[in-house]
Design an enzyme around this catalytic site. Sequence first.
Site, PDB file in Angstrom:
ATOM      1  N   ARG A 159       2.219   1.123  -6.616  1.00  0.00           N
ATOM      2  CA  ARG A 159       1.771   0.541  -6.259  1.00  0.00           C
ATOM      3  C   ARG A 159       0.640  -1.143  -6.712  1.00  0.00           C
ATOM      4  O   ARG A 159       1.495  -1.947  -6.917  1.00  0.00           O
ATOM      5  CB  ARG A 159       2.669  -0.096  -4.376  1.00  0.00           C
ATOM      6  CG  ARG A 159       3.189  -1.032  -4.055  1.00  0.00           C
ATOM      7  CD  ARG A 159       3.595  -1.383  -2.890  1.00  0.00           C
ATOM      8  NE  ARG A 159       2.310  -0.664  -1.823  1.00  0.00           N
ATOM      9  CZ  ARG A 159       2.305  -0.343  -0.762  1.00  0.00           C
ATOM     10  NH1 ARG A 159       3.545  -0.889  -0.470  1.00  0.00           N
ATOM     11  NH2 ARG A 159       1.018  -0.469   0.087  1.00  0.00           N
ATOM     12  N   LYS A 200       1.832  -7.451  -4.196  1.00  0.00           N
ATOM     13  CA  LYS A 200       0.917  -7.906  -2.679  1.00  0.00           C
ATOM     14  C   LYS A 200      -0.805  -7.914  -2.819  1.00  0.00           C
ATOM     15  O   LYS A 200      -1.488  -7.574  -3.628  1.00  0.00           O
ATOM     16  CB  LYS A 200       0.114  -6.098  -2.018  1.00  0.00           C
ATOM     17  CG  LYS A 200       1.226  -5.110  -2.147  1.00  0.00           C
ATOM     18  CD  LYS A 200       0.863  -3.892  -1.131  1.00  0.00           C
ATOM     19  CE  LYS A 200      -0.488  -4.067   0.175  1.00  0.00           C
ATOM     20  NZ  LYS A 200       0.598  -5.004   1.731  1.00  0.00           N
TER      21      LYS A 200
END
Length: 260
Positions: free
Chosen positions: A95, A195
């Site tokens: 991620r 993120k």
Amino acid sequence: MQEIKILDGTLEALREVKLSEDIGFGKYMSPIMIECDYKDGSWGDIRLRPYAKIEFDPCTKVLHYGQEIFEGMKAYRKKDNEDVFLFRPIENAKRFNKSAQRMGMAIIPEEIFLRSVELISSYSRKLIPRRLGESLYIRPFMIASEVGLGIAPAKEFKFMVVASPSGNYFSSGSLKVFVERKACRAAPGGTGAAKTGGNYVAGAVAGGGLTVIANAPNPAGFGILKDSFGPEGISPIGLLKSALFPTILAMICLHFLPSL
């Protein structure tokens, strides 16, 4: 494979550390941290060093264009021994690189990411609490370290990892949810899936100024926000996912760390 360097003062800093009884969330930091720099198209050595302030040129690109990403993950320790376990670190590495790709940043090899997280977890094992719901919270992050005001994506980056012994994210046992329908932090084609800090601070003024920080005081008494896109679409509550799922699934998805 990158060389690992342990800088002067690192082991000395670890000898003096003590775990507080009232750890809260993100209040206390491990006295060590990880650094690794990307320059001229390649990643340098992994450096384990004492926790300290970092200095930047006023024109460092991250300060102007917000080119930065981060991850949040946890390390646990069994009650009856010194073994250290990480919660699904490979998925965090994947991620992290998805965020890097979306934000125009260098891809970091998974072995550098994983080795860095393993190092700070193992060396900080004295700071891993043993009580239910507590863990060593690990924050890998990467920033654009290139100096210049040009809007082009940076070509130099700094990867770092810090760690903090932490308790339950939600200490009250229950929480209220405010659904924001006007101010949104994500839209189709945007950076909502990455993120990056801008996605989080964008929720700071939702709900007429309600704070997104859990359990912080605010006029309406809400401790967490949930934002939406358009009249029908509602995004997941990221804080709930990060706070509750690791605790529930910890024993299923743990990654064992051998002693160093």
